[in-house]
Scaffold this motif. Structure first.
Motif, PDB file in Angstrom:
ATOM      1  N   ILE A  37      -3.391   8.970   9.446  1.00 54.66           N
ATOM      2  CA  ILE A  37      -3.020   8.217   8.234  1.00 54.66           C
ATOM      3  C   ILE A  37      -2.413   6.864   8.612  1.00 54.66           C
ATOM      4  O   ILE A  37      -2.809   5.823   8.084  1.00 54.66           O
ATOM      5  CB  ILE A  37      -2.057   9.040   7.343  1.00 54.66           C
ATOM      6  N   ILE A  76      -7.178   4.863   1.095  1.00 56.63           N
ATOM      7  CA  ILE A  76      -6.012   5.760   1.165  1.00 56.63           C
ATOM      8  C   ILE A  76      -4.936   5.344   0.170  1.00 56.63           C
ATOM      9  O   ILE A  76      -4.168   6.190  -0.304  1.00 56.63           O
ATOM     10  CB  ILE A  76      -5.445   5.838   2.593  1.00 56.63           C
ATOM     11  N   GLN A  77      -4.905   4.055  -0.190  1.00 53.85           N
ATOM     12  CA  GLN A  77      -3.888   3.617  -1.157  1.00 53.85           C
ATOM     13  C   GLN A  77      -4.154   4.191  -2.548  1.00 53.85           C
ATOM     14  O   GLN A  77      -3.297   4.087  -3.423  1.00 53.85           O
ATOM     15  CB  GLN A  77      -3.758   2.087  -1.178  1.00 53.85           C
ATOM     16  N   ARG A  92       0.821  -1.220   0.000  1.00 57.09           N
ATOM     17  CA  ARG A  92       0.000   0.000   0.000  1.00 57.09           C
ATOM     18  C   ARG A  92       0.851   1.264   0.000  1.00 57.09           C
ATOM     19  O   ARG A  92       0.334   2.344  -0.146  1.00 57.09           O
ATOM     20  CB  ARG A  92      -0.979  -0.045   1.177  1.00 57.09           C
ATOM     21  N   PHE A  93       2.138   1.159   0.207  1.00 56.38           N
ATOM     22  CA  PHE A  93       3.078   2.281   0.031  1.00 56.38           C
ATOM     23  C   PHE A  93       2.876   3.439   0.992  1.00 56.38           C
ATOM     24  O   PHE A  93       3.021   4.607   0.604  1.00 56.38           O
ATOM     25  CB  PHE A  93       3.040   2.792  -1.420  1.00 56.38           C
ATOM     26  N   PHE A  94       2.569   3.153   2.249  1.00 59.94           N
ATOM     27  CA  PHE A  94       2.367   4.234   3.220  1.00 59.94           C
ATOM     28  C   PHE A  94       3.566   5.163   3.333  1.00 59.94           C
ATOM     29  O   PHE A  94       3.421   6.381   3.365  1.00 59.94           O
ATOM     30  CB  PHE A  94       2.025   3.663   4.609  1.00 59.94           C
ATOM     31  N   GLU A 111      -1.187  15.091  10.336  1.00 62.51           N
ATOM     32  CA  GLU A 111      -1.965  13.995   9.728  1.00 62.51           C
ATOM     33  C   GLU A 111      -1.412  12.610  10.054  1.00 62.51           C
ATOM     34  O   GLU A 111      -2.060  11.600   9.764  1.00 62.51           O
ATOM     35  CB  GLU A 111      -1.985  14.154   8.197  1.00 62.51           C
ATOM     36  N   ARG A 127      -4.451   3.758   9.581  1.00 59.12           N
ATOM     37  CA  ARG A 127      -5.086   2.961   8.512  1.00 59.12           C
ATOM     38  C   ARG A 127      -4.194   1.834   8.019  1.00 59.12           C
ATOM     39  O   ARG A 127      -4.590   1.067   7.133  1.00 59.12           O
ATOM     40  CB  ARG A 127      -5.483   3.864   7.345  1.00 59.12           C
ATOM     41  N   ARG A 167       2.993  15.095   3.413  1.00 53.26           N
ATOM     42  CA  ARG A 167       1.818  15.296   4.281  1.00 53.26           C
ATOM     43  C   ARG A 167       2.247  16.051   5.530  1.00 53.26           C
ATOM     44  O   ARG A 167       3.420  16.113   5.877  1.00 53.26           O
ATOM     45  CB  ARG A 167       1.193  13.954   4.680  1.00 53.26           C
ATOM     46  N   THR A 196      -7.453  12.194   1.206  1.00 56.19           N
ATOM     47  CA  THR A 196      -7.002  11.316   2.277  1.00 56.19           C
ATOM     48  C   THR A 196      -7.643   9.941   2.090  1.00 56.19           C
ATOM     49  O   THR A 196      -7.234   9.191   1.218  1.00 56.19           O
ATOM     50  CB  THR A 196      -7.279  11.939   3.666  1.00 56.19           C
ATOM     51  N   PHE A 197      -8.716   9.637   2.848  1.00 62.40           N
ATOM     52  CA  PHE A 197      -9.229   8.255   2.838  1.00 62.40           C
ATOM     53  C   PHE A 197     -10.201   7.978   1.694  1.00 62.40           C
ATOM     54  O   PHE A 197     -10.510   6.847   1.394  1.00 62.40           O
ATOM     55  CB  PHE A 197      -9.871   7.938   4.192  1.00 62.40           C
ATOM     56  N   PHE A 231       3.541   7.664   0.353  1.00 60.77           N
ATOM     57  CA  PHE A 231       2.571   8.769   0.272  1.00 60.77           C
ATOM     58  C   PHE A 231       2.512   9.625   1.528  1.00 60.77           C
ATOM     59  O   PHE A 231       1.881  10.672   1.523  1.00 60.77           O
ATOM     60  CB  PHE A 231       1.192   8.317  -0.223  1.00 60.77           C
TER      61      PHE A 231
END
Lengths: 429, 257
Positions: A58, B93-94, A41-43, A54, A61, A50, B240-241, A46
């Motif tokens: 973020i 979010i992805q 998911r590459f948190f 946040e 999740r 930011r 965002t989400f 991304f």
């Protein structure tokens, strides 16, 4: 020479998507592999650009099972970067919130995911037909953990009330006082859970990996402490990347963590208990002694007992915090963003969770690094599979497959977390 | 004994939180298991009964070539298909990759990005197959999730409103955080369902249930800016989400400098 292959294509009763393969040739295990096909998911990518503000929402999740762990590691890392000090009241409220997540997550795993392995069921629902009191006790404990998160965090999954510096709104005395009666009952249920879990039959397995956990001067660790091990490691969280490395392996979308020297280590309940059991309150130490664990525990199959002890600890600690609750005079400490780097490690239910952020002068994220507990435990899980299977090759395929799945569940792997995890195949030729 | 309807729960790219909502129904879980047959729910059970299934709950978005195929199979073996949560209904979010270069993302996280199998965009389940109902939220609200299951089993439409979070604040008697305290709030354009949680905690809504029906995003964005919120913070909150939900995506484009 023929190869015997045992494989599970999609592991059940774990969080996220993984599979497992065991290959045996001529009585030798040639491969024990945990594969993570949970999509990336590459948190960390991304998060760049930011705002500091946040990061707790973020990163929550990343995982629906342990969002509080992500929120706590994030806020502490940002506060480290900006030099924010929080009041003792906010610190206590964070500790209470984290107790809620430990109770919820551990109860989910002990009763709904792991217990069916020990009692021979496919799930807790079928187990409930023969053991209704056990399943009800588990659901009751889980509910109390969720109540704590709901009161403080606003909701159980992805709480909305956590922010860098503290909370958006401090709960009222009345809201917190409402948790006392359910927690009194939960502490009794947790004591019964420790006694029950200690009666479960477990295979013999002794593991010798280095055990790594936070250690604080007096308390059982949740939000703070130095990173310590049973082999003398004792460092600040900021030195995490000097002591541990993550590497990419072809069969997993999760990075594997090792010690710098390449050796395998283990995080989570067994490690925390080994390093911190003298810091547990008397009621938990007595229960541990009655369960035969006064000298610690190196059998991963008994992690269910250690998790039960930690549920008892979290209920007891939560009660103490509820009784002593003082609403903070301000729900949030002042936060002044500045350029710099911040680190934090907190104890997620599955083990230490490391966050590092670099910020520019506006407080925007320039770089983020997140190392979840399951990516640290992947190697230990594969070594356990290898070691367990080597002693049980006489089992028929179906039974060996079932036992290997149980071996994996000993670690309560959180695959969604680790992706950046698992498929059991026994491959016998 | 009458035949119990078969329920399946499927996971695509997600955090597991929405399906955990089902296990978080501690008081109702055992009763539910008496009224449906939980035929496929990997997070909860090793038992797997073959399809077809009467009701499939789908969590997560589509981000890999293999999952793009798998969702077609799930649709074929499901009589009714309900998507649960922001990932399944809007890409999650992805979907922030949709506004960036996914190869660069992979290079930022993995040493050998070439062995990672991923799509350039994270997309909602409804972009791939017909969906019978979309339940919003990051995460979904467990009472709404239960209502949706009950409604589908009874063959009636679920009682889930598509109005804004503002209506929930009025119903709760919560004083408007934007009017009374000047706190920027996404409530006027955000889909109801959470019970207006954030305003109850002295916080502005941050949009985790995605856009309401016919939201006036432009008007709200202008109001935020009038109150001194920097353009890039307006951009961030929209991205965002539920970044790829069409009204949020479109409005966000107007705030890219």
């Amino acid at each position: 020479m023929s190869t015997r292959t045992i494989r599970v294509g999609a592991l059940a009763r774990v969080e996220g998507e993984g599979s497992f393969t065991l290959k045996v040739r001529g009585g030798e295990i040639v491969e024990a592999r945990l594969e993570i096909f949970e999509p990336p998911r590459f948190f960390e990518a991304f998060l760049r650009g930011r705002s500091w503000a946040e990061t707790p929402d973020i990163t929550a999740r990343i995982c629906g099972i342990c969002p509080v762990a992500y929120q706590m590691s994030a806020v502490h890392a940002v506060e480290d970067a900006f030099g924010v000090a929080v009041s003792p009241e906010i610190r206590a409220l964070r500790r209470l919130l984290y107790c809620g997540e430990w109770i919820e997550s551990h109860s989910l795993h002990v009763f709904l995911l792991h217990a069916p392995d020990f009692l021979g069921y496919e799930d807790a629902i079928s187990m409930a037909k023969d053991h209704p009191e056990v399943v009800r006790r588990g659901l009751g404990l889980k509910k109390v953990g969720n109540q704590i998160m709901k009161v403080i965090g606003g909701r159980e999954i992805h709480p909305i009330n956590v922010r860098v510096g503290g909370f958006h709104r401090a709960p009222t005395r009345k809201e917190i006082a409402g948790l006392a009666a359910p927690l009194e009952a939960a502490r009794e249920a947790a004591l019964a859970t420790v006694r029950w879990s200690a009666t479960l039959a477990v295979p013999r397995l002794e593991r010798a990996e280095e055990l790594v956990a936070l250690r604080a001067p007096e308390e059982y660790p949740l939000n703070e402490g130095r990173i310590a091990s049973d082999r003398g490691l004792d460092i600040e969280p900021s030195a995490f990347e000097e002591a541990f490395v993550e590497e990419q392996v072809a069969h997993s979308n999760a990075l594997h963590a090792r010690r710098r020297d390449g050796s395998v280590y283990l995080v989570g309940p067994l490690a925390r208990f080994q390093l911190n059991r003298s810091r547990l309150p008397e009621v938990v130490r007595d229960a541990a002694a009655a369960a035969g664990l006064e000298d610690g525990c190196r059998n991963p199959f008994r992690s269910i007992v250690v998790r039960s002890l930690e549920i008892l600890f979290a209920c007891d600690e939560a009660l103490r915090l509820v009784d002593g609750y003082q609403p903070p005079s301000e729900p949030c400490a002042p936060v002044e963003p500045r350029a710099g780097e911040g680190h934090a490690c907190t104890e997620a239910p599955r083990g230490i969770l490391y966050h590092r952020y670099c910020f520019d002068e506006q407080g925007d994220v320039v770089e983020a690094r997140i190392v979840p507990p399951t990516s640290q435990n992947q190697k230990a899980i594969e070594e356990d599979l290898r070691s367990f299977a080597a002693h049980h090759l006489d089992l028929p395929d179906e039974e060996l497959r079932r036992r290997c799945e149980q071996t994996i569940r000993n670690y309560d792997p959180c695959i969604s977390c680790a992706t950046h995890f698992l498929d059991l195949r026994v491959d016998r030729q | 004994m009458p035949r119990l309807p078969k329920l399946a729960v499927w996971k695509f790219t997600s955090c597991d939180g929405c399906q955990l909502s089902l296990l978080d129904c501690e008081d109702e879980l055992l009763a539910l298991a008496g009224s449906v047959r939980i035929a496929h729910f990997l997070e909860a059970s090793s038992a797997q009964t073959r399809g077809p299934y009467d009701l499939s709950l789908v969590e997560g978005s589509i981000t890999t070539p293999a999952d793009r195929e798998r969702i077609q199979h799930v649709r074929r073996i499901s009589r009714r298909l309900v998507t649960i949560g922001a990932c399944a209904t809007a890409g999650g979010i992805q979907a922030l990759r949709n506004f960036a270069d996914v190869e660069e993302f992979a290079r930022a996280v993995y040493a050998s990005p070439e062995i990672i199998s991923t799509l350039e965009r994270s997309t909602a389940i409804g972009d791939h197959v017909p969906v019978d109902f979309e339940l919003r939220g990051c995460p979904v609200d467990k009472a709404q999730l239960f209502e949706v299951i009950r409604a589908f089993l009874a063959g009636r439409p679920p009682a889930v409103s598509a109005h804004s979070v503002c209506v929930e604040c009025k119903r709760n008697g919560t004083v408007c955080v934007m009017v009374a305290r000047g706190t920027p709030c996404l409530g006027p354009i955000t889909h109801a369902g959470c019970g207006a949680l954030c305003p109850r905690y002295a916080r502005g809504c941050y949009g985790c249930f995605g856009p309401m029906e016919t939201p006036n995003t432009t008007s709200l964005a202008a109001e935020w800016e009038r109150r001194g919120v920097p353009r890039r913070d307006v951009l961030r909150v929209l991205r965002t989400f539920n970044a790829a939900a069409e009204p949020f995506r479109r409005e966000s484009e107007r705030h890219v400098d």
